[in-house]
Design a protein around this motif. Structure first.
Motif, mmCIF file in Angstrom:
data_model
loop_
_atom_site.group_PDB
_atom_site.id
_atom_site.type_symbol
_atom_site.label_atom_id
_atom_site.label_comp_id
_atom_site.label_asym_id
_atom_site.label_seq_id
_atom_site.Cartn_x
_atom_site.Cartn_y
_atom_site.Cartn_z
ATOM 1 N N ILE A 27 -7.523 3.399 -2.492
ATOM 2 C CA ILE A 27 -6.228 3.089 -2.028
ATOM 3 C C ILE A 27 -5.149 2.268 -2.874
ATOM 4 N N ASP A 28 -3.937 2.747 -3.136
ATOM 5 C CA ASP A 28 -3.112 2.152 -3.759
ATOM 6 C C ASP A 28 -2.010 1.473 -2.773
ATOM 7 N N ILE A 29 -2.060 0.134 -2.453
ATOM 8 C CA ILE A 29 -1.327 -0.303 -1.083
ATOM 9 C C ILE A 29 0.035 -0.108 -1.710
ATOM 10 N N GLU A 30 0.350 -0.733 -2.780
ATOM 11 C CA GLU A 30 1.972 -0.598 -3.239
ATOM 12 C C GLU A 30 2.666 0.710 -3.013
ATOM 13 N N LYS A 31 1.921 1.713 -3.571
ATOM 14 C CA LYS A 31 2.425 3.029 -3.355
ATOM 15 C C LYS A 31 2.015 3.924 -2.244
ATOM 16 N N GLU A 32 1.263 3.057 -1.244
ATOM 17 C CA GLU A 32 0.731 3.616 0.161
ATOM 18 C C GLU A 32 0.131 5.196 -0.208
ATOM 19 N N GLU A 33 -0.837 5.099 -1.050
ATOM 20 C CA GLU A 33 -1.428 6.360 -1.419
ATOM 21 C C GLU A 33 -2.826 6.197 -1.053
ATOM 22 N N ILE A 34 -3.603 7.197 -0.781
ATOM 23 C CA ILE A 34 -4.864 7.280 -0.236
ATOM 24 C C ILE A 34 -5.592 8.593 -0.990
ATOM 25 N N THR B 2 6.137 -10.733 4.373
ATOM 26 C CA THR B 2 7.024 -10.246 5.708
ATOM 27 C C THR B 2 6.263 -10.124 6.989
ATOM 28 N N GLY B 3 4.928 -9.817 7.143
ATOM 29 C CA GLY B 3 4.252 -9.634 8.270
ATOM 30 C C GLY B 3 4.304 -8.249 8.557
ATOM 31 N N ASP B 4 4.938 -7.415 7.550
ATOM 32 C CA ASP B 4 5.083 -5.891 8.304
ATOM 33 C C ASP B 4 3.698 -5.076 7.954
ATOM 34 N N LEU B 5 3.426 -4.315 8.877
ATOM 35 C CA LEU B 5 2.351 -3.377 8.752
ATOM 36 C C LEU B 5 2.401 -2.443 7.661
ATOM 37 N N VAL B 6 1.623 -2.127 6.692
ATOM 38 C CA VAL B 6 1.742 -1.184 5.692
ATOM 39 C C VAL B 6 1.359 0.182 6.254
ATOM 40 N N SER B 7 2.202 0.949 5.924
ATOM 41 C CA SER B 7 1.992 2.664 6.338
ATOM 42 C C SER B 7 0.966 3.478 5.653
ATOM 43 N N LEU B 8 -0.443 3.152 6.028
ATOM 44 C CA LEU B 8 -1.356 3.903 5.192
ATOM 45 C C LEU B 8 -1.730 5.202 5.761
ATOM 46 N N ASN B 9 -1.455 5.176 7.167
ATOM 47 C CA ASN B 9 -1.455 6.517 8.008
ATOM 48 C C ASN B 9 -3.067 6.691 8.150
ATOM 49 N N PHE B 10 -3.784 5.576 8.297
ATOM 50 C CA PHE B 10 -5.371 5.672 8.630
ATOM 51 C C PHE B 10 -5.610 6.615 10.007
ATOM 52 N N ASP B 11 -4.876 6.416 11.015
ATOM 53 C CA ASP B 11 -5.029 6.999 12.272
ATOM 54 C C ASP B 11 -4.810 8.611 12.126
ATOM 55 N N GLU B 12 -3.897 8.884 11.273
ATOM 56 C CA GLU B 12 -3.732 10.182 10.977
ATOM 57 C C GLU B 12 -4.987 11.137 10.399
ATOM 58 N N MET B 13 -4.982 10.360 9.210
ATOM 59 C CA MET B 13 -6.246 10.926 8.306
ATOM 60 C C MET B 13 -7.635 10.756 9.116
ATOM 61 N N PHE B 14 -7.710 9.691 9.697
ATOM 62 C CA PHE B 14 -9.184 9.279 10.151
ATOM 63 C C PHE B 14 -9.084 9.064 11.477
ATOM 64 N N SER B 15 -9.640 10.008 12.474
ATOM 65 C CA SER B 15 -9.288 9.813 13.871
ATOM 66 C C SER B 15 -10.115 8.609 14.296
ATOM 67 N N LYS C 21 -15.160 1.048 13.622
ATOM 68 C CA LYS C 21 -14.737 -0.032 12.697
ATOM 69 C C LYS C 21 -13.532 0.704 12.065
ATOM 70 N N ARG C 22 -12.539 -0.328 12.223
ATOM 71 C CA ARG C 22 -11.096 0.191 11.674
ATOM 72 C C ARG C 22 -10.588 -0.895 10.843
ATOM 73 N N MET C 23 -9.322 -0.662 10.351
ATOM 74 C CA MET C 23 -9.001 -1.594 9.403
ATOM 75 C C MET C 23 -7.335 -1.441 9.350
ATOM 76 N N LYS C 24 -6.605 -2.334 9.309
ATOM 77 C CA LYS C 24 -4.989 -2.468 9.068
ATOM 78 C C LYS C 24 -4.621 -3.389 7.760
ATOM 79 N N VAL C 25 -3.554 -3.006 7.222
ATOM 80 C CA VAL C 25 -3.150 -3.886 6.059
ATOM 81 C C VAL C 25 -1.703 -4.256 6.249
#
Length: 366
Positions: free
Chosen positions: A356-363, A304-317, A295-299
């Motif tokens: 997760i702070d979406i605006e600051k892109e912080e986890i 704008t339709g842009d993907l928010v850079s939350l680095n899920f794949d880098e942090m959680f394989s 189970k995965r997630m994207k934001v």
């Protein structure tokens, strides 16, 4: 002279006694807590969160006995609450009505409801309890004849939002740095859909096999106030139907109320679970299962339709760790990271809950 002194002393004693009595009276009034609208909101908010998580037993504990006894059965029904946002608070000296805009989705079909819940909270002794709940359906989105349609609270004829024939035919993939090539959009069927809390946005997905296309449609006035479609538009609709007479005739009289469609992304080897807007509708959360049954997630930014850079794949394989949305408030999320069943090569420090702070892109781990 002595009488005057005694009279003055008596007057002073009386004033002191009166002041002391007033002070005690004020102290007692300060001990009496008036109705607190903030606490009433917290109870109503907690109730909806429990219902969203299907924790009916705990939710019932927040209600008065009269409310529970007047309901033969309390359940989530055929559709479930996936999100809600506060709308208004009306308070009096002894109670408060808190209203929420509530999004309900069906797990069995592309269908979404926008409801308004009015929750009355009273004070019983020292506790705040829910004494009344009124729900009104504002909008329903559903699929008919390969078209996504909407019906308002007044009922009557539904409005055409968009048909599968009007979905973009091909788009650039967001994962490509150099956007030189487009890829065909999967649009055999509609997948999960989700309304915004004001009913002005709709997150739409279309699917073919294990591929999915996600977009956001912006809704304007209904066709009754827009006027009929032009002859040129009708001819275009007929050609696009490719001989589907029933759908073609319906769209001949319908002018789509989706006036702007923003493509977000196209995902391969996935099964979409859920689409949900954050409370201020600035972002869209997409939950899905990937090819590894994780189970995965994207934001995405909904404007704008842009993907928010939350680095899920880098942090959680993405072949080991599930990412599950727990709750959100405004533009902040809470997620839970768990291990995929059967995986042994894990970092246990990664498991747990994160803010997760979406605006600051912080986890940050909790």
């Amino acid at each position: 002279m002595k009488k005057k002194i005694l009279s003055l002393t008596s007057l002073l004693l009386f004033i002191l006694m009166l002041f002391s009595a007033c002070t005690k009276s004020m102290d007692k009034s300060e001990d009496i807590e008036i109705f607190n609208p903030k606490k009433s909101y917290e109870v109503a908010d907690k109730y909806l969160e429990l219902i969203k998580n299907n924790n009916i037993e705990e939710a019932n504990k927040l209600c008065t006995e009269d409310l529970i006894s007047n309901n033969k059965e309390i359940s989530t029904g055929t559709s479930r609450i996936i999100a809600y946002a506060p709308d208004n608070l009306i308070e009096s000296s002894k109670s408060a009505f808190i209203t929420f805009n509530v999004i309900r989705n069906s797990s069995s079909e592309p269908k979404c409801d926008l409801d308004n819940y009015a929750i009355k909270v009273i004070k019983e002794g020292d506790e705040y309890k829910i004494d009344e709940i009124k729900a009104t359906n504002l909008k329903q989105v559903f699929v008919r004849n390969k078209s996504l349609r909407m019906i308002n609270e007044d009922g009557g004829k539904s409005d055409l939002i968009i048909s599968l024939n009007n979905i973009p035919k091909d788009v650039y993939l967001k994962e490509n740095g150099l956007m030189l090539y487009k890829e065909k959009v999967p649009a055999e069927n509609f997948g999960p859909v989700s309304l915004g809390y004001k009913g002005k946005k709709i997150a739409i997905s279309t699917t073919s096999d294990n591929r999915a296309f996600i977009s956001i449609a912006f809704i304007e006035e209904s066709k009754e106030t827009q006027g009929p479609a032009t002859q040129g538009e009708n001819e275009g609709n007929t050609q696009q139907q490719g001989g589907n007479v029933e759908t073609g005739l319906e769209e001949l009289t319908d002018k789509p109320i989706a006036k702007k469609v923003i493509p977000l992304d196209m995902l391969n080897e996935v099964k979409l679970d859920n689409l949900v807007f954050t409370q201020e509708e600035r972002y869209l959360i997409v939950e899905y299962m990937n090819s590894s049954d994780v189970k995965r997630m994207k934001v995405y930014n909904s404007a704008t339709g842009d993907l928010v850079s939350l680095n899920f794949d880098e942090m959680f394989s993405d072949n080991k760790y599930n990412i599950e949305l727990l709750e959100f408030e405004k533009d902040e999320l809470k997620i839970n990271v768990s291990a995929k069943d059967g995986i042994k090569d894990l970092d246990n420090e990664i498991l747990g809950e994160y803010n997760i702070d979406i605006e600051k892109e912080e986890i940050k781990k909790i």
